[in-house]
Scaffold this active site. Structure first.
Site, PDB file in Angstrom:
ATOM      1  N   HIS A 155      -1.629  -3.176 -11.433  1.00 20.06           N
ATOM      2  CA  HIS A 155      -1.378  -2.875 -12.849  1.00 20.06           C
ATOM      3  C   HIS A 155      -1.486  -4.139 -13.703  1.00 20.06           C
ATOM      4  O   HIS A 155      -2.106  -4.137 -14.768  1.00 20.06           O
ATOM      5  CB  HIS A 155       0.014  -2.260 -13.025  1.00 20.06           C
ATOM      6  CG  HIS A 155       0.201  -0.990 -12.262  1.00 20.06           C
ATOM      7  ND1 HIS A 155      -0.533   0.135 -12.524  1.00 20.06           N
ATOM      8  CD2 HIS A 155       1.025  -0.679 -11.235  1.00 20.06           C
ATOM      9  CE1 HIS A 155      -0.160   1.097 -11.693  1.00 20.06           C
ATOM     10  NE2 HIS A 155       0.779   0.624 -10.892  1.00 20.06           N
ATOM     11  N   ASN A 169       0.797  -1.246   0.000  1.00 17.26           N
ATOM     12  CA  ASN A 169       0.000   0.000   0.000  1.00 17.26           C
ATOM     13  C   ASN A 169       0.819   1.281   0.000  1.00 17.26           C
ATOM     14  O   ASN A 169       0.413   2.270   0.608  1.00 17.26           O
ATOM     15  CB  ASN A 169      -0.939   0.039   1.227  1.00 17.26           C
ATOM     16  CG  ASN A 169      -2.109  -0.904   1.052  1.00 17.26           C
ATOM     17  OD1 ASN A 169      -2.285  -1.464  -0.031  1.00 17.26           O
ATOM     18  ND2 ASN A 169      -2.872  -1.084   2.092  1.00 17.26           N
ATOM     19  N   LYS A 211      -3.367 -15.018   1.616  1.00 15.36           N
ATOM     20  CA  LYS A 211      -3.957 -13.697   1.397  1.00 15.36           C
ATOM     21  C   LYS A 211      -2.926 -12.683   0.933  1.00 15.36           C
ATOM     22  O   LYS A 211      -3.259 -11.628   0.425  1.00 15.36           O
ATOM     23  CB  LYS A 211      -4.630 -13.200   2.682  1.00 15.36           C
ATOM     24  CG  LYS A 211      -5.958 -13.873   2.925  1.00 15.36           C
ATOM     25  CD  LYS A 211      -6.656 -13.298   4.131  1.00 15.36           C
ATOM     26  CE  LYS A 211      -7.975 -14.020   4.331  1.00 15.36           C
ATOM     27  NZ  LYS A 211      -8.611 -13.651   5.591  1.00 15.36           N
TER      28      LYS A 211
END
Ligand SMILES: [Zn+2]
Length: 275
Positions: free
Chosen positions: A191, A80, A168
């Protein structure tokens, strides 16, 4: 006179052992499509500078810059945030705590302060400490170099023993495999997911995880690294591919070799897109 294709390298779809393809009937991408897209993007961008050092290491096996543990921590820090922020966070971590023992013994808030510029400091600090604790308990030292000699599937199993790394976070595991262990794995970040969906290489209903499984089965091993780096760079730079998801392509599409190209799996164009 027709132009010759840039490369005549024969490629074959080589499926890594282990996980099954969730879309065995979905026959894109073909090895030729992969090669063609790789060559088109390489002509457009050149090989991206940001990944050049990783490529050099792959092609010159004697070279090794970062340890696997450094790579895992850098990958965790990159969650992130931008690459430059996570690199800065890693440099600050190393400068504040020159040894992994010092990181493990650090007060949590001091550790969080050191990596704060990478965001999610509390979560990331907790995961780093947890990895170090597990390594010390199970292996006796802070070293993951033994992973270099293991298969992709075994590396996945080994890494999933760490808290915060597992199914995950398959993206992070795949990044460690590709960048720091020089394995032929194909991570699916935002992307890559957006572009491969846009050009019909995955079903429109695919999730990031099923896309990862499918693309790893379909893309020839020898093209995975270059294609992945090129998709990431292209995804950051190309307005057309960003808009392709919304089907509102503007003039810049003329510059993108992927828009309206033969790489698109036509039969998939007729499937209704999930919202
Ligand atoms: Zn594009």
């Amino acid at each position: 006179m027709p132009r010759k294709p840039k490369s005549k390298t024969k490629t074959q779809a080589i499926a890594p052992s282990g996980s099954k393809d969730p879309y065995p009937q979905f026959d894109a991408p073909t090895p030729d499509q992969c090669l063609s897209v790789r060559d088109s993007l390489l002509s457009l961008h050149g090989f991206p500078k940001e990944f050049a050092e990783f490529r050099r290491i792959r092609h010159e096996p004697g070279l090794q810059s970062e340890s696997v543990l450094d790579g895992l921590v850098i990958t965790l820090l990159s969650q992130n945030t931008t690459d430059s922020s996570s690199r800065k966070a890693f440099e600050r971590l190393k400068s504040a705590f020159p040894t992994w023992n010092q990181v493990l013994d650090a007060e949590s808030d001091v550790l969080e302060d050191a990596i704060r510029c990478g965001g999610l400091a509390r979560t990331k600090a907790g995961r780093i400490k947890s990895i170090l604790k597990t390594l010390k308990e199970k292996k006796g030292d802070f070293c993951l170099e033994y992973l270099r000699g293991l298969s992709i599937e075994v590396v996945k199993t080994e890494l999933s023993q760490f808290k915060g790394i597992g199914p995950k976070t398959f993206l992070q595991v795949a990044c460690v495999l590709m960048f720091y262990l020089q394995k032929n794995d194909f991570p699916v970040d935002t992307h890559v997911f957006q572009i491969t969906k846009g050009i019909g290489w995955i079903p429109t209903t695919a999730s990031r995880e099923t896309a990862y499984l499918h693309l790893n089965k379909r893309i020839p091993n020898e093209l995975k690294f270059d294609l992945n780096c090129l998709f990431v760079t292209h995804g950051k730079l190309c307005r057309s591919c960003k808009q392709q998801d919304n089907k509102t392509i503007d003039n810049s599409s003329a510059l993108c070799p992927l828009v309206n190209s033969t790489y698109v799996n036509r039969q998939e164009m007729h499937v209704t897109k999930d919202s």
